[in-house]
Write an enzyme that holds these catalytic residues in place. Structure first.
Site, PDB file in Angstrom:
ATOM      1  N   LYS A 186      18.973  14.893  -2.019  1.00  0.00           N
ATOM      2  CA  LYS A 186      19.582  15.345  -0.762  1.00  0.00           C
ATOM      3  C   LYS A 186      20.838  14.521  -0.543  1.00  0.00           C
ATOM      4  O   LYS A 186      20.793  13.292  -0.611  1.00  0.00           O
ATOM      5  CB  LYS A 186      18.581  15.106   0.369  1.00  0.00           C
ATOM      6  CG  LYS A 186      19.085  15.330   1.768  1.00  0.00           C
ATOM      7  CD  LYS A 186      17.901  15.229   2.724  1.00  0.00           C
ATOM      8  CE  LYS A 186      18.284  15.440   4.160  1.00  0.00           C
ATOM      9  NZ  LYS A 186      18.732  14.222   4.810  1.00  0.00           N
TER      10      LYS A 186
HETATM   11  P1  FBP Z   1      20.678  16.143   9.983  1.00  0.00           P
HETATM   12  O1  FBP Z   1      20.613  17.567   9.455  1.00  0.00           O
HETATM   13  O2  FBP Z   1      20.457  16.090  11.455  1.00  0.00           O
HETATM   14  O3  FBP Z   1      21.931  15.461   9.550  1.00  0.00           O
HETATM   15  O4  FBP Z   1      19.431  15.397   9.322  1.00  0.00           O
HETATM   16  C1  FBP Z   1      19.463  14.891   8.026  1.00  0.00           C
HETATM   17  C2  FBP Z   1      19.283  13.391   8.029  1.00  0.00           C
HETATM   18  O5  FBP Z   1      19.328  12.847   6.735  1.00  0.00           O
HETATM   19  C3  FBP Z   1      18.004  12.940   8.694  1.00  0.00           C
HETATM   20  O6  FBP Z   1      16.939  12.991   7.821  1.00  0.00           O
HETATM   21  C4  FBP Z   1      18.368  11.565   9.156  1.00  0.00           C
HETATM   22  O7  FBP Z   1      17.663  11.152  10.266  1.00  0.00           O
HETATM   23  C5  FBP Z   1      19.810  11.713   9.485  1.00  0.00           C
HETATM   24  O8  FBP Z   1      20.312  12.805   8.765  1.00  0.00           O
HETATM   25  C6  FBP Z   1      20.562  10.484   9.102  1.00  0.00           C
HETATM   26  O9  FBP Z   1      21.870  10.598   9.528  1.00  0.00           O
HETATM   27  P2  FBP Z   1      22.903   9.398   9.412  1.00  0.00           P
HETATM   28  O10 FBP Z   1      22.286   8.337   8.563  1.00  0.00           O
HETATM   29  O11 FBP Z   1      24.101  10.026   8.793  1.00  0.00           O
HETATM   30  O12 FBP Z   1      23.143   8.957  10.801  1.00  0.00           O
END
Ligand code: FBP
Length: 272
Positions: A186
């Site tokens: 991912k």
């Molecule tokens: P989103 O689709 O809201 O971006 O979620 C994906 C994710 O990887 C979550 O699993 C995680 O909580 C968040 O984004 C982390 O975002 P960042 O580290 O960029 O603040």
């Protein structure tokens, strides 16, 4: 490994693509992320909605899986993530994800896949590499696929490439994830189909999923990104805020599913 293959199919349809709902934000960002639609702070409420809309998989941390795991019906893949960090940490410690659960916990909770983050380029990269290796080695022994959230992040990256979404670092992270034994990856959107196709190539056949990102004001804008990801050879998306921060996530999930599984034009998918 037959177990890994079977469990991968809990997420990916015959077309090799998946739309997965992400919900670790209460921990990783804090409950303020749920304020736009406060009823979604209740994991049962939002998980029920996404499952009803036809989502392929759900990703959560172990404690939320204990609370809302029952809502993840048997035809939906359950991905349990074993690392995280709070936003409350001092800035200098934000580049580390710590382990908050064990493979056994995820298995007991009925997981179909186990996830962990590595911030490639972090001064703490070494700790996360070891965490990932330990989780992956044990999970693979037990027949469980392992998902790496391969996020390039660190001072050197910003200095040298300007931003963490530069395709050269994103594809580096994806490659590092593939080389470290991930079964799914991912990662960030690189801004164009051409550059994302390189990320997919660098992952050497390991499915690459888009990491959703902040909610777009216009829903079609996000559908367009997912469409480009699919056109680039991406395997789908793991989406959090773009789903749970919308008042009415069900039609939006259905539109996302049409884009992911049918390559439907984003404008058309949004209308249907
Ligand atoms: P989103 O689709 O809201 O971006 O979620 C994906 C994710 O990887 C979550 O699993 C995680 O909580 C968040 O984004 C982390 O975002 P960042 O580290 O960029 O603040």
């Amino acid at each position: 490994n037959a177990g890994i293959k079977r469990r991968m199919r809990r997420f990916f349809r015959r077309d090799g693509r998946a739309l997965i709902f992400a919900m670790d934000h209460g921990f990783e960002h804090g409950p303020t992320d749920f304020e736009p639609v406060w009823e979604h702070v209740n994991p049962k409420v939002i998980v029920r909605k996404v499952v009803r809309a036809g989502i392929d998989g759900v990703m959560m941390l172990p404690g939320i899986a204990r609370i809302a795991g029952d809502e993840v019906k048997p035809n939906v893949g359950l991905m349990i993530k074993l690392t995280s960090k709070t936003n409350l940490r001092p800035k200098e410690d934000q580049l580390l994800q710590s382990q908050l659960g064990f493979v056994e916990d995820a298995v007991k909770l009925g997981a179909d896949a186990i996830a962990a983050t590595v911030y490639w380029g972090s001064p703490q990269e070494d700790v996360m590499m070891r965490q990932f290796a330990e989780i992956a080695s044990y999970a693979h022994d037990l027949g469980f696929p392992v998902v790496q959230f391969a996020y390039p992040r660190g001072p050197y990256i910003n200095e040298r490439y300007g931003k963490k979404e530069d395709y050269r670092v994103v594809m580096y992270g994806a490659r590092a994830a593939a080389e470290s034994g991930a079964d799914m990856i991912k990662t960030y959107w690189t801004g164009s189909r051409e550059t994302f196709a390189k990320v997919v190539d660098a992952a050497a056949g390991v499915p690459v999923l888009l990491s959703g990102g902040a909610k777009t004001e216009n829903p079609v804008d996000f559908l367009k990104v997912v469409w480009e990801v699919i056109e680039a050879g991406g395997a789908g998306a793991v989406v959090g805020r773009n789903i749970f921060q919308r008042e009415n996530p069900e039609p939006f999930i259905k539109a996302l599913l049409r884009v992911v599984h049918r390559n439907e034009d984003p404008e058309e998918a949004a209308k249907a």
